[in-house]
Design a protein around this motif. Sequence first.
Motif, PDB file in Angstrom:
ATOM      1  N   TRP A  25     -87.749 -88.457  34.069  1.00 59.22           N
ATOM      2  CA  TRP A  25     -89.095 -88.809  34.514  1.00 59.22           C
ATOM      3  C   TRP A  25     -89.445 -90.229  34.107  1.00 59.22           C
ATOM      4  O   TRP A  25     -89.062 -90.693  33.030  1.00 59.22           O
ATOM      5  CB  TRP A  25     -90.124 -87.844  33.921  1.00 59.22           C
ATOM      6  N   LYS A 324     -88.251 -86.303  24.896  1.00 56.96           N
ATOM      7  CA  LYS A 324     -89.329 -85.490  24.339  1.00 56.96           C
ATOM      8  C   LYS A 324     -89.882 -84.535  25.402  1.00 56.96           C
ATOM      9  O   LYS A 324     -89.942 -84.887  26.588  1.00 56.96           O
ATOM     10  CB  LYS A 324     -90.455 -86.388  23.822  1.00 56.96           C
ATOM     11  N   PRO A 325     -90.288 -83.345  24.999  1.00 59.43           N
ATOM     12  CA  PRO A 325     -90.896 -82.421  25.968  1.00 59.43           C
ATOM     13  C   PRO A 325     -92.242 -82.955  26.437  1.00 59.43           C
ATOM     14  O   PRO A 325     -92.839 -83.843  25.818  1.00 59.43           O
ATOM     15  CB  PRO A 325     -91.055 -81.123  25.170  1.00 59.43           C
ATOM     16  N   PHE A 326     -92.719 -82.423  27.547  1.00 59.59           N
ATOM     17  CA  PHE A 326     -94.014 -82.842  28.078  1.00 59.59           C
ATOM     18  C   PHE A 326     -95.125 -82.601  27.063  1.00 59.59           C
ATOM     19  O   PHE A 326     -95.106 -81.622  26.307  1.00 59.59           O
ATOM     20  CB  PHE A 326     -94.353 -82.063  29.352  1.00 59.59           C
ATOM     21  N   THR A 327     -96.083 -83.507  27.056  1.00 61.01           N
ATOM     22  CA  THR A 327     -97.294 -83.316  26.266  1.00 61.01           C
ATOM     23  C   THR A 327     -98.441 -82.992  27.213  1.00 61.01           C
ATOM     24  O   THR A 327     -98.247 -82.859  28.421  1.00 61.01           O
ATOM     25  CB  THR A 327     -97.625 -84.594  25.469  1.00 61.01           C
ATOM     26  N   PRO A 338     -96.891 -80.815  32.811  1.00 60.51           N
ATOM     27  CA  PRO A 338     -96.424 -79.433  33.003  1.00 60.51           C
ATOM     28  C   PRO A 338     -97.065 -78.750  34.195  1.00 60.51           C
ATOM     29  O   PRO A 338     -96.408 -78.020  34.939  1.00 60.51           O
ATOM     30  CB  PRO A 338     -96.809 -78.747  31.687  1.00 60.51           C
ATOM     31  N   ARG A 348     -91.919 -75.267  34.427  1.00 53.82           N
ATOM     32  CA  ARG A 348     -92.017 -76.607  33.865  1.00 53.82           C
ATOM     33  C   ARG A 348     -90.749 -77.408  34.159  1.00 53.82           C
ATOM     34  O   ARG A 348     -89.658 -76.853  34.266  1.00 53.82           O
ATOM     35  CB  ARG A 348     -92.226 -76.531  32.346  1.00 53.82           C
ATOM     36  N   ASP A 350     -89.591 -80.005  32.182  1.00 53.27           N
ATOM     37  CA  ASP A 350     -89.140 -80.780  31.029  1.00 53.27           C
ATOM     38  C   ASP A 350     -87.643 -81.053  31.125  1.00 53.27           C
ATOM     39  O   ASP A 350     -86.856 -80.172  31.506  1.00 53.27           O
ATOM     40  CB  ASP A 350     -89.421 -80.017  29.732  1.00 53.27           C
ATOM     41  N   THR A 351     -87.238 -82.260  30.758  1.00 50.40           N
ATOM     42  CA  THR A 351     -85.831 -82.629  30.806  1.00 50.40           C
ATOM     43  C   THR A 351     -85.067 -82.037  29.627  1.00 50.40           C
ATOM     44  O   THR A 351     -85.488 -82.167  28.469  1.00 50.40           O
ATOM     45  CB  THR A 351     -85.666 -84.156  30.797  1.00 50.40           C
ATOM     46  N   THR A 352     -83.960 -81.404  29.911  1.00 48.09           N
ATOM     47  CA  THR A 352     -83.061 -80.876  28.888  1.00 48.09           C
ATOM     48  C   THR A 352     -81.801 -81.725  28.859  1.00 48.09           C
ATOM     49  O   THR A 352     -81.175 -81.958  29.903  1.00 48.09           O
ATOM     50  CB  THR A 352     -82.679 -79.410  29.187  1.00 48.09           C
TER      51      THR A 352
END
Length: 451
Positions: A25, A324-327, A338, A348, A350-352
């Motif tokens: 992102w 970092k995960p979404f805030t 999210p 969601r 979120d990038t892994t």
Amino acid sequence: MFLVAVAAGAVLRLVAVLGYRPVLWFWADSFVYVNAALDPQPLESRPSGYSLFLWALQPFKSFAAVVVVQHLLGLATAACVYALLRRRGGLPGWGATLAALPVLFDAHMVQLEHLVMADPLFTFLVTAGVTVLLWRPRPAVWTAAAGGLLLTAATLTRTVGLAVLVVALVALVVARAGVRAVVAAALASAVGLGGYAAWFHAEHGSYGLGQSNVWLWARTMSFADCAKIRPTGEEQVLCPADPPGDRPAPPVYIWDSGSPLAKVGKDADRERLSGAFAKEAILAQPVDFLLTGVRDALWSFEWTRRVYPTPGPQSAYVFPSSVKPFTDKIASSGRTAPELTTAYQGERGDTTVAEPYAGWIRAYQEQGYVRGPLLAALMLAGLVAVVMRWRRLGGPALLPWATAVTLLVLPPLIAAFDHRYVVPVLPMACLAAGLAFGRRSRAGEGHVTSS
């Protein structure tokens, strides 16, 4: 030979897909695009072509599907380079393959394809449009119209495409493509741009592709001297306080709370005043304006990539070691990241980061990209092709070379230098350089027809 190279390029992209799931992102531009895809609308600050692309892919309900399609567009871009050099340049298979290798294996091109951003779509549309226009020495009416529509779609993806469209129309005239072909390309473009402008008017009350005076004003902050400009209206509030040598990069002036722009409250006033100031600054200091843009564009040719505007790793344009995960930070229209990604794909986004694949692509990106001097050599080869064929009005190399120069110089001239803007130059530079060595290009177009 080319199929082997494509297979290797596909493997490289597969490693990226396995290592960074579902996508990477770019905060917060990615979420602005996603929001407009969920509720199709003409965006104020940029065209909505990429949002419409995301909207078309929404039935898959998967950002992984989006990124796979974008990687396929990257491979298709290389295929355009190869096919055109075989047809118009007369290069042997190994030669055309060699010219397409930078597109297939540049790590930063692969990384941009893995971002939820407009750049890979834009790059493909420009390359496809140029390929269609150059497929024949004198394009048929339908070919010219198709090329015009592709470049119009590129313009509706990134506004710099408008300059490319103008360059293409001029190149058709210079190459004596014929009145019918030029008119067909121009009419197709006018219909596409006019339709979008009408949609924009229905939403925002004015005709256009977007409103982005703030970026041009921020560009002028690099050289603006209010003692020379002498603004007398409300726009004088936008004068910079620091001397030119102490000023930060242009984007800082858009987002920083200490920027003169922060003194202007309403968005409409920001657009109006920044547009007025930018116009006055450019008219008062035209030489400074041109030199600033050209100087920044030359950074593209440095051996190591310049990280701009701040030093250190630029995670937005490389494959990072961690994400970092979404805030709960608001991304667009009052919705969080999210919420937007869940609305698009049902979960969601979120990038892994998955090892060992992510580690492999990170190791590759350390050296696996086109260095600045090589890009300069490609541009120089294209220029030589144009100059050596001046009696034939530059030959087929004129359009891709002029397009490459436009994409290289215009963004730092009107906005700021950013390596994200340099990557789309690569296919055009490869095309122009390949045509410089093409047998048919050297022999003349008559051989193309007779063959």
